[in-house]
Design a protein around this motif. Sequence first.
Motif, PDB file in Angstrom:
ATOM      1  N   LEU A 136       0.812  -1.209   0.000  1.00 10.29           N
ATOM      2  CA  LEU A 136       0.000   0.000   0.000  1.00 10.29           C
ATOM      3  C   LEU A 136       0.848   1.262   0.000  1.00 10.29           C
ATOM      4  O   LEU A 136       0.338   2.357  -0.259  1.00 10.29           O
ATOM      5  CB  LEU A 136      -0.936   0.013   1.217  1.00 10.29           C
ATOM      6  CG  LEU A 136      -2.037  -1.050   1.235  1.00 10.29           C
ATOM      7  CD1 LEU A 136      -2.811  -0.984   2.538  1.00 10.29           C
ATOM      8  CD2 LEU A 136      -2.962  -0.877   0.055  1.00 10.29           C
ATOM      9  N   GLU A 139       1.802   2.845  -5.429  1.00 11.63           N
ATOM     10  CA  GLU A 139       0.562   3.160  -6.119  1.00 11.63           C
ATOM     11  C   GLU A 139      -0.191   1.873  -6.476  1.00 11.63           C
ATOM     12  O   GLU A 139       0.416   0.836  -6.727  1.00 11.63           O
ATOM     13  CB  GLU A 139       0.872   3.966  -7.378  1.00 11.63           C
ATOM     14  CG  GLU A 139       1.529   5.303  -7.063  1.00 11.63           C
ATOM     15  CD  GLU A 139       2.286   5.849  -8.262  1.00 11.63           C
ATOM     16  OE1 GLU A 139       1.744   6.728  -8.941  1.00 11.63           O
ATOM     17  OE2 GLU A 139       3.415   5.399  -8.507  1.00 11.63           O
ATOM     18  N   PRO A 140      -1.527   1.957  -6.546  1.00 14.91           N
ATOM     19  CA  PRO A 140      -2.325   0.762  -6.855  1.00 14.91           C
ATOM     20  C   PRO A 140      -2.011   0.151  -8.220  1.00 14.91           C
ATOM     21  O   PRO A 140      -2.348  -1.012  -8.444  1.00 14.91           O
ATOM     22  CB  PRO A 140      -3.769   1.288  -6.804  1.00 14.91           C
ATOM     23  CG  PRO A 140      -3.717   2.495  -5.935  1.00 14.91           C
ATOM     24  CD  PRO A 140      -2.376   3.106  -6.185  1.00 14.91           C
ATOM     25  N   TYR A 626      -8.933   0.492   2.781  1.00 14.79           N
ATOM     26  CA  TYR A 626      -8.673  -0.285   1.573  1.00 14.79           C
ATOM     27  C   TYR A 626      -8.618   0.635   0.361  1.00 14.79           C
ATOM     28  O   TYR A 626      -9.398   1.589   0.257  1.00 14.79           O
ATOM     29  CB  TYR A 626      -9.749  -1.348   1.377  1.00 14.79           C
ATOM     30  CG  TYR A 626      -9.794  -2.364   2.477  1.00 14.79           C
ATOM     31  CD1 TYR A 626      -8.764  -3.281   2.650  1.00 14.79           C
ATOM     32  CD2 TYR A 626     -10.855  -2.400   3.373  1.00 14.79           C
ATOM     33  CE1 TYR A 626      -8.803  -4.217   3.662  1.00 14.79           C
ATOM     34  CE2 TYR A 626     -10.902  -3.331   4.399  1.00 14.79           C
ATOM     35  CZ  TYR A 626      -9.871  -4.239   4.540  1.00 14.79           C
ATOM     36  OH  TYR A 626      -9.910  -5.158   5.559  1.00 14.79           O
ATOM     37  N   PRO A 627      -7.714   0.378  -0.551  1.00 18.50           N
ATOM     38  CA  PRO A 627      -7.596   1.247  -1.726  1.00 18.50           C
ATOM     39  C   PRO A 627      -8.814   1.131  -2.626  1.00 18.50           C
ATOM     40  O   PRO A 627      -9.458   0.082  -2.707  1.00 18.50           O
ATOM     41  CB  PRO A 627      -6.331   0.728  -2.428  1.00 18.50           C
ATOM     42  CG  PRO A 627      -6.185  -0.689  -1.966  1.00 18.50           C
ATOM     43  CD  PRO A 627      -6.717  -0.716  -0.568  1.00 18.50           C
TER      44      PRO A 627
END
Length: 884
Positions: A136, A139-140, A626-627
């Motif tokens: 995390l 970047e996603p 959570y992303p």
Amino acid sequence: MKSKTTFSMNRGSMAFFFGMLFCFTSLSGQNTQDTILAYFNLLEKVPQEKLYLHLDKPFYGAGEKIWFKGYLVNSVTHQDNTQSNFIITELVNRSDSIVERKKIRRDSLGFHNAFTLPPTLPAGDYYLRGYSNWMLNQEPEFFYSRNLKIGNSIDNTIVSNIEYQQEDESHYTARVRFTSNTQEAFGNTTIRYRTIENGKIKDKGKRKTDESGLISISLPDLKPIATRQIEVEFDDPQYIYKRTFYLPSFTKDFDVKFFPEGGALLTVAHQNIAFKAQGSDGFSTEIEGFLFDAKGDTLTAFRSEHDGMGVFTLNPIAGNSYYVIAKSSDGITKRFDLPAAEEKGIALSMTHYKKEIRYEIQKTEATQWPQKLFLIAHTRGKLAILQPVSADRTFGRMNDSLFNAGITHFMLIDQQGNALSERLVFVPDRNPHQWQILADKPTYGKREKVSLQISAKDDNGTPVEGSFSVSITDRRSIQPDSLADNILSNLLLTSDLKGYVENPGYYVLQQDLRTLRTIDFLMMTHGWRRHHIRNVLTSPSLNLTNYMEKGQTISGRIKGFFGGNVKKGPICILAPKQNIVATTTTDEKGEFIVNTSFRDSTTFLVQARTKRGFAGVDIVIDAPQYPVASPKSPFHDGTSTSFMEDYLLNTRDQYYMEGGMRVYNLKEVVVTGSRKKASSESIYTGGINTYTIEGDRLEGFGAQTAFDAVSRLPGVSVTNGNEIHIRNNPEQPVIVIDDVVYEDDNDILTMIQTSDMSSLSLLRGADAAILGSRGSAGAIVITLKNGKDLPARPAQGIITCTPLGYSDSVEFYQPTYDTPEKKNDQRSDLRSTIYWNPSLQLDADGKATIEYYTPDSTAPEDITIEGVDKNGKVCRTIQTINKK
């Protein structure tokens, strides 16, 4: 309260990193080369993680399991030595809603588990996403992500199809037809619809189907490119049905982007210009065209060579401008301007031919040679080349064996540490391990035992050690996709690049000259990468907000009567059924953290007091952030699963033979004889769309609380720990207990024991309409036994919470036919995944034996082995047996 999230990392490790940063700062006064070495030494020492999921097959059907093995590796070395002991995996639908989220705990076999697809899961496009908490910090775009096609031949009593009729340039009509699975039309049926554009409702209304089950929906003004969808739903007391159609782009428009080699278009003797053409649907399109200067003179012709990519050479002249006229494979012609040529700058040009990498450095006439210039190359943060470059030698060559397999990042660095020019080069694995799979027979019949001897050696003949998984699939049902992402293309290529790489498996299929040329196009047109280095003479920018999750924790904050911090207040956390008891005290900020270990769906009772024992406090539990879900790859237009038809029929039959529950959208019931009155006395129950459990059935449901019982009802799914949804409706149903309506209060279900319940009912469709707009998502109705009162709400200083815990491991089932009775069993064996093993154990000689029985199919079987060895070499092999 970022410092007290559910992550852990020992203070010694943090002290090490800060010590490294201090050492780097002290080196800044030394010579440039020492500082550059310190920069990359720090970059390499800070642990970074990658995650790859090996799936048992490329697509699935409702009612099946998605078996997976997670490879969480060091992003620099690819070795399996990461510190995180948990990963998060998510199944996400095309609307970016989480269908299911699982936390997986590392065990002796690594990370492995399965998603169980409910029989009511709508057919369509989904994607699987995975990451660790340490990931995390990045970047996603660097999370694991894979698109999946999921079909449904179980919940198919109502079938809908859509087609589009063009009215004019930007106006279409959508025609949706509703039939039964026997092709009987749903005529004269009222359908509610909504058209949504970029997440906003553009139109909504009702239509009644004609005699052929057809409705028409106008789609005007489709010229601007946007994300569009149509939601249709039955508005009928006899049926329940809802579906979302994702609309195509309705345009053949395309765009072309240009990428001058080295970064900028410079007025040098010659410069390679890479380009990439992309359609409005996000996928590549092939083009051809001509390059012109400002006077309109033709300079060169060009065409794309692979997935819309190609390259041409230009000699830019100061004061001139350039453009191209490009024509797509759909016959559309467009003009595109190249970026303006710059009169100052230095460019790095590279060629990778066979095993040799050549470089050349060019500067414009108006540019002075820097006082110091260095050629730097690193692979995933590990420095490989640090070489001073002088004006009298602006070219050179090197063997690609100097670099580890994967993407190597070349840079020209001046004396201030700035990158003047950059270039990516991909180096394939020149010495893959040699895998051998020997079957004990050339061919196999129905339900025969198979014995496979597997061995693996490196290029020196040394036995291979590592972590590997194996999947064996039936070729009649599953056709392997050689162009799809796999462990080689993922760990060596796509995991280090942002954005979408089309057909990534193509680049690791073979190492011929054409493949190396096309992968160089990818390197030139894909400028985003994991390591964005701003200046090598300053300390690296490190994000350490989220910590490595070595163990599970529960954390939060205690507030006093007036909202102030409760210092040194005692905390007690209990989960009696799991024998978990933990205590601690708050710190000076009123914060606390408790280390524990718990499975998913574990409900904790948290009790807090002030230092003097006063119970009037508020407890705030930290919720993990959570992303936001977002797909890394575009989806193909439509949700057609026609290529899966035979596969889905087998999936359905296998599901029923394993005891799966049948699903019906048709709700009309004809009752003959007297009907026994349900013990439920609720004013809301008793309709034709009501599903009720009572008496012995409720007691034998195997649930402790009402929440557990509700989660096991047909068509009910639970997301994000405690969110209840009926038939994947995005809204949550209302809770009705003894005819009292509780909205947005699912926690109350955890306080009711099933032993105190007389009946449990699920209201859907028209039956829930009695609750008005509140019942649009359905309702859960509970009737308590006589004399049972609703549990009182917890007193002050006491709350309950159900954090996301780890999921229990699931074992793959494979039948054995070791007796004549078993072999002649009349039940069909239609397995498409014949064998799945998340942990293939090789012995000291690099060998293993696996045994299994074939299903009823006698088709060829594809064996796929993936994994990483102890040194971080990525491995993959595919072999087919039982060829007729």
